[in-house]
Motif scaffolding. Sequence first.
Motif, PDB file in Angstrom:
ATOM      1  N   CYS A 462       0.767  -1.235   0.532  1.00  0.00           N
ATOM      2  CA  CYS A 462      -0.126   0.055   0.331  1.00  0.00           C
ATOM      3  C   CYS A 462       0.835   1.410   0.209  1.00  0.00           C
ATOM      4  CB  CYS A 462      -0.606   0.038   1.068  1.00  0.00           C
ATOM      5  SG  CYS A 462      -2.110   1.104   1.421  1.00  0.00           S
ATOM      6  N   THR A 463       1.994   1.257   0.720  1.00  0.00           N
ATOM      7  CA  THR A 463       3.233   2.310   0.612  1.00  0.00           C
ATOM      8  C   THR A 463       4.186   1.785   1.572  1.00  0.00           C
ATOM      9  OG1 THR A 463       2.558   2.563   3.089  1.00  0.00           O
ATOM     10  CG2 THR A 463       0.782   4.185   2.064  1.00  0.00           C
ATOM     11  N   PRO A 464       5.038   2.406   1.391  1.00  0.00           N
ATOM     12  CA  PRO A 464       6.398   1.867   1.917  1.00  0.00           C
ATOM     13  C   PRO A 464       6.449   1.142   3.275  1.00  0.00           C
ATOM     14  CG  PRO A 464       7.107   4.099   0.550  1.00  0.00           C
ATOM     15  CD  PRO A 464       5.405   3.692   0.747  1.00  0.00           C
ATOM     16  N   ASN A 465       5.432   1.253   4.369  1.00  0.00           N
ATOM     17  CA  ASN A 465       5.119   1.349   5.485  1.00  0.00           C
ATOM     18  C   ASN A 465       4.421   0.104   5.570  1.00  0.00           C
ATOM     19  OD1 ASN A 465       7.892   2.575   6.859  1.00  0.00           O
ATOM     20  ND2 ASN A 465       7.317   4.359   6.554  1.00  0.00           N
ATOM     21  N   MET A 466       3.137  -0.209   4.822  1.00  0.00           N
ATOM     22  CA  MET A 466       2.488  -0.797   4.930  1.00  0.00           C
ATOM     23  C   MET A 466       1.287  -1.569   3.988  1.00  0.00           C
ATOM     24  SD  MET A 466       0.973   0.569   8.082  1.00  0.00           S
ATOM     25  CE  MET A 466      -0.766   0.678   7.883  1.00  0.00           C
ATOM     26  N   TRP A 467       1.560  -3.156   4.195  1.00  0.00           N
ATOM     27  CA  TRP A 467       0.987  -3.338   3.847  1.00  0.00           C
ATOM     28  C   TRP A 467      -0.747  -3.879   3.641  1.00  0.00           C
ATOM     29  CZ3 TRP A 467       4.334  -6.319   0.588  1.00  0.00           C
ATOM     30  CH2 TRP A 467       5.545  -6.550   1.716  1.00  0.00           C
ATOM     31  N   GLN A 468      -0.996  -4.505   2.787  1.00  0.00           N
ATOM     32  CA  GLN A 468      -3.037  -4.091   2.900  1.00  0.00           C
ATOM     33  C   GLN A 468      -3.198  -5.275   2.309  1.00  0.00           C
ATOM     34  OE1 GLN A 468      -4.107  -1.052   0.459  1.00  0.00           O
ATOM     35  NE2 GLN A 468      -3.971  -2.407  -1.354  1.00  0.00           N
ATOM     36  N   ILE A 469      -4.292  -6.140   3.081  1.00  0.00           N
ATOM     37  CA  ILE A 469      -5.166  -6.944   2.788  1.00  0.00           C
ATOM     38  C   ILE A 469      -6.200  -6.577   2.397  1.00  0.00           C
ATOM     39  CG2 ILE A 469      -5.906  -9.400   3.620  1.00  0.00           C
ATOM     40  CD1 ILE A 469      -2.525  -7.378   5.146  1.00  0.00           C
ATOM     41  N   VAL A 470      -6.894  -7.389   1.346  1.00  0.00           N
ATOM     42  CA  VAL A 470      -8.493  -7.060   1.412  1.00  0.00           C
ATOM     43  C   VAL A 470      -9.484  -8.508   0.970  1.00  0.00           C
ATOM     44  CG1 VAL A 470      -8.527  -6.678  -0.926  1.00  0.00           C
ATOM     45  CG2 VAL A 470     -10.107  -5.464   0.233  1.00  0.00           C
ATOM     46  N   GLU A 471     -10.535  -8.855   1.168  1.00  0.00           N
ATOM     47  CA  GLU A 471     -11.401 -10.148   0.984  1.00  0.00           C
ATOM     48  C   GLU A 471     -11.894  -9.643  -0.416  1.00  0.00           C
ATOM     49  OE1 GLU A 471     -15.186 -11.316   2.103  1.00  0.00           O
ATOM     50  OE2 GLU A 471     -14.264 -11.132   3.639  1.00  0.00           O
ATOM     51  N   LEU A 472     -11.295 -10.700  -2.090  1.00  0.00           N
ATOM     52  CA  LEU A 472     -11.772 -10.424  -2.910  1.00  0.00           C
ATOM     53  C   LEU A 472     -13.184 -10.842  -3.255  1.00  0.00           C
ATOM     54  CD1 LEU A 472      -8.406 -10.554  -5.194  1.00  0.00           C
ATOM     55  CD2 LEU A 472      -9.536  -9.218  -4.582  1.00  0.00           C
ATOM     56  N   ARG A 473     -13.363 -12.237  -2.575  1.00  0.00           N
ATOM     57  CA  ARG A 473     -14.475 -13.288  -2.941  1.00  0.00           C
ATOM     58  C   ARG A 473     -14.284 -13.879  -2.121  1.00  0.00           C
ATOM     59  NH1 ARG A 473     -14.315  -9.435  -5.986  1.00  0.00           N
ATOM     60  NH2 ARG A 473     -15.134  -9.771  -8.384  1.00  0.00           N
ATOM     61  N   SER A 474     -16.005 -14.687  -1.808  1.00  0.00           N
ATOM     62  CA  SER A 474     -16.466 -15.963  -1.053  1.00  0.00           C
ATOM     63  C   SER A 474     -17.525 -16.877  -1.524  1.00  0.00           C
ATOM     64  CB  SER A 474     -16.896 -15.478   0.282  1.00  0.00           C
ATOM     65  OG  SER A 474     -17.812 -14.848   0.154  1.00  0.00           O
ATOM     66  N   ALA A 475     -16.873 -18.031  -1.163  1.00  0.00           N
ATOM     67  CA  ALA A 475     -18.517 -19.167  -2.215  1.00  0.00           C
ATOM     68  C   ALA A 475     -18.610 -20.119  -1.150  1.00  0.00           C
ATOM     69  CB  ALA A 475     -17.561 -19.329  -2.991  1.00  0.00           C
ATOM     70  N   THR A 476     -19.179 -20.802  -1.541  1.00  0.00           N
ATOM     71  CA  THR A 476     -20.049 -21.601  -0.613  1.00  0.00           C
ATOM     72  C   THR A 476     -20.020 -23.546  -1.040  1.00  0.00           C
ATOM     73  OG1 THR A 476     -21.625 -20.517   0.784  1.00  0.00           O
ATOM     74  CG2 THR A 476     -21.759 -22.931   0.982  1.00  0.00           C
ATOM     75  N   ILE A 477     -19.625 -23.880  -0.786  1.00  0.00           N
ATOM     76  CA  ILE A 477     -18.656 -24.892  -1.576  1.00  0.00           C
ATOM     77  C   ILE A 477     -20.467 -26.576  -1.812  1.00  0.00           C
ATOM     78  CG2 ILE A 477     -17.709 -27.495  -1.631  1.00  0.00           C
ATOM     79  CD1 ILE A 477     -15.307 -25.305  -1.162  1.00  0.00           C
ATOM     80  N   PRO A 478     -20.941 -26.143  -2.471  1.00  0.00           N
ATOM     81  CA  PRO A 478     -21.823 -27.463  -2.068  1.00  0.00           C
ATOM     82  C   PRO A 478     -21.700 -28.650  -2.192  1.00  0.00           C
ATOM     83  CG  PRO A 478     -21.987 -26.872  -4.584  1.00  0.00           C
ATOM     84  CD  PRO A 478     -20.609 -26.343  -3.934  1.00  0.00           C
ATOM     85  N   VAL A 479     -22.275 -29.360  -1.321  1.00  0.00           N
ATOM     86  CA  VAL A 479     -22.683 -31.404  -1.749  1.00  0.00           C
ATOM     87  C   VAL A 479     -23.578 -32.059  -1.552  1.00  0.00           C
ATOM     88  CG1 VAL A 479     -20.650 -31.002   0.214  1.00  0.00           C
ATOM     89  CG2 VAL A 479     -23.096 -30.866   1.064  1.00  0.00           C
ATOM     90  N   THR A 480     -24.973 -31.071  -1.793  1.00  0.00           N
ATOM     91  CA  THR A 480     -25.914 -32.142  -2.458  1.00  0.00           C
ATOM     92  C   THR A 480     -26.502 -31.392  -4.120  1.00  0.00           C
ATOM     93  OG1 THR A 480     -27.346 -30.542  -1.641  1.00  0.00           O
ATOM     94  CG2 THR A 480     -26.682 -32.063  -0.268  1.00  0.00           C
ATOM     95  N   TRP A 481     -27.242 -31.723  -4.600  1.00  0.00           N
ATOM     96  CA  TRP A 481     -27.697 -32.094  -6.130  1.00  0.00           C
ATOM     97  C   TRP A 481     -28.369 -30.171  -6.035  1.00  0.00           C
ATOM     98  CZ3 TRP A 481     -26.946 -32.637 -10.638  1.00  0.00           C
ATOM     99  CH2 TRP A 481     -27.865 -32.058 -11.794  1.00  0.00           C
ATOM    100  N   ASP A 482     -28.865 -30.611  -4.552  1.00  0.00           N
ATOM    101  CA  ASP A 482     -30.638 -28.784  -4.893  1.00  0.00           C
ATOM    102  C   ASP A 482     -29.659 -27.394  -4.350  1.00  0.00           C
ATOM    103  OD1 ASP A 482     -32.178 -30.377  -5.426  1.00  0.00           O
ATOM    104  OD2 ASP A 482     -33.071 -31.407  -3.364  1.00  0.00           O
ATOM    105  N   ALA A 483     -28.688 -28.119  -3.732  1.00  0.00           N
ATOM    106  CA  ALA A 483     -27.187 -26.650  -3.708  1.00  0.00           C
ATOM    107  C   ALA A 483     -26.411 -26.433  -4.280  1.00  0.00           C
ATOM    108  CB  ALA A 483     -26.346 -27.313  -1.774  1.00  0.00           C
ATOM    109  N   ARG A 484     -26.602 -27.394  -6.003  1.00  0.00           N
ATOM    110  CA  ARG A 484     -25.604 -27.032  -6.859  1.00  0.00           C
ATOM    111  C   ARG A 484     -25.111 -25.662  -7.493  1.00  0.00           C
ATOM    112  NH1 ARG A 484     -29.676 -29.065  -8.862  1.00  0.00           N
ATOM    113  NH2 ARG A 484     -30.167 -28.313 -11.498  1.00  0.00           N
ATOM    114  N   VAL A 485     -26.249 -25.190  -7.212  1.00  0.00           N
ATOM    115  CA  VAL A 485     -26.270 -23.031  -7.715  1.00  0.00           C
ATOM    116  C   VAL A 485     -25.041 -22.527  -6.927  1.00  0.00           C
ATOM    117  CG1 VAL A 485     -27.765 -22.671  -6.135  1.00  0.00           C
ATOM    118  CG2 VAL A 485     -27.903 -21.581  -8.352  1.00  0.00           C
ATOM    119  N   ASN A 486     -25.049 -22.950  -5.700  1.00  0.00           N
ATOM    120  CA  ASN A 486     -23.671 -22.252  -4.806  1.00  0.00           C
ATOM    121  C   ASN A 486     -22.384 -22.400  -5.986  1.00  0.00           C
ATOM    122  OD1 ASN A 486     -25.307 -21.749  -3.092  1.00  0.00           O
ATOM    123  ND2 ASN A 486     -24.595 -24.091  -1.459  1.00  0.00           N
TER     124      ASN A 486
END
Length: 538
Positions: A462-486
């Motif tokens: 970010c600057t000579p003295n600072m890092w920056q960490i930012v969240e980009l995306r998140s997702a839920t992993i489906p384990v059933t057929w009906d949840a495949r839209v995830n």
Amino acid sequence: MPKSKSPSKTSYTKSPSPSNAPKPNAGKRISNININEENIKGVSNEYLKAPVSAWTSPKKLVDSIEFDIMFQTAPLQALNHIRNSLENTGKSRSVSDQLSRYAIKCHEYSMKPKFKETFEKLYAAKQGRAQDSLLNKQSRALYFKAIDSAVDMTDRALDIVKESTLEKMDAPEHSTMGDTGQNELKNRVKYNIDNEEFMGPARTINHSPNQPKLPITHIESAEKQCYIGISSAPLSYMPNFLREALNNNRADQKALSSLKNFPNVLQIIKRMMEDDVDNNTFPQTLWSFQTLAMTWSFMEKDFFSICAIIMTDFWGLFMRQNFNRGHERTFWVEYVLPIFKHFSIINEETVFSWCESKVLSHSSSQMVPGVWNNKTEKLFADGIGRENGFEVIIMESSGPHSTEYIDHSMGDTQKLITMTSNSLRDEILQYQDASFETAKGLSVFSIQCICDKITLMKTSLCTPNMWQIVELRSATIPVTWDARVNMVAIFELLATLQNKHHSQMNILKKLRRENNFLDPVDEKDSIRYKLVNSNLLK
């Protein structure tokens, strides 16, 4: 009646220096003694509550101290209470010789600098959790008070309406309420609301289940070196530009902005999520689009292959009855790894290592000039993607599918920040004659899996003295057929990673050209000049 000490017990041999004191072991005869039942003068029942066998463990000592007590003392004060208790136990004539000798050795061991450092860190971390717990209790209390107040105000407003209605009905003309009556009603309701003590819930901390999180104490300690923009971080600790970036990333995810760079693939994904898709012929339907995909661009054709393989793997897994949801590695290996291992279809130079792979950049980035021998503690990750030695993607699995263990989640989030910033530092230092502004575009990506949710984060300068960490995306992993839209969110996350990674390759090329003086860079704009006094190199 307790044994009296023998006369020889009052003479002590010269104690070893704290740094050389060995770790004592409690014998079987004393390991189960409850020191609080011994009624020893000068022993604190509030701070030395751990079993005798745990006196050499900073973690167990800290764990045995109640939350309420921790608000009263600082870490070093608490440690001194424990040390005094151990010393007084060693001098006491009301305990056995064996327990007395063991207490003296534990006191000497507690004087070691490493013991003190570990104890203070664990104590401060638990204080942070205690503070979070208190804030949550206060927030819940305020929330229920707000609900009660709202219900009470609603009842009062209804009473006013009822009273006015009855008055009108009793009136001879029985006319409809006019403007004057309506204004009177509004004023009476407003008066009651304005004079009501009303407090809403104190929303000081965001909470996003199964996503990266850090204790307040860590965020505060990292403030001088790192801006952190994740869903579970307090908004008050985020600078405006990072809060805006986090909000923009959320908006982009809702709009499927990254997937829109692969419009043909997006249409097929949407089609495969429709209700009329037969699960028995799912893979045949999916792969029937491969002939069409051969006419697309090289990048989109390969991205289709990644998505099709992942969906096929999902189809094969959901057909079984169940899986071991309580084992951390099972879900990680069977459901998460297949999502990322095919990333190298497009990115041929990316080589993945899985499950407890040593983070090489952590050791090299900690090397001190003039000392060179690095004894930094080794770190291992659950997944690392390397390109020509550059650790560009680092992953952590934070527990099983069934339950989130908060301490594990927080520890892995902190670990990922350490590993990604070290990897980025190690890479940037290879281009010290390149432009600092170019280096700000370079990133290392991290993936954290908590229960059934994966989150993609980015670490950059970010600057000579600072890092920056930012969240980009998140997702839920489906384990059933009906949840495949995830899976739509999963592919949006992968498309984001692919798009960001593609831009990284261009930045690395530019850094190499600048570092080899093909593209001129003013000395004052160089990485070497900007980082000469930087805290990020410490």
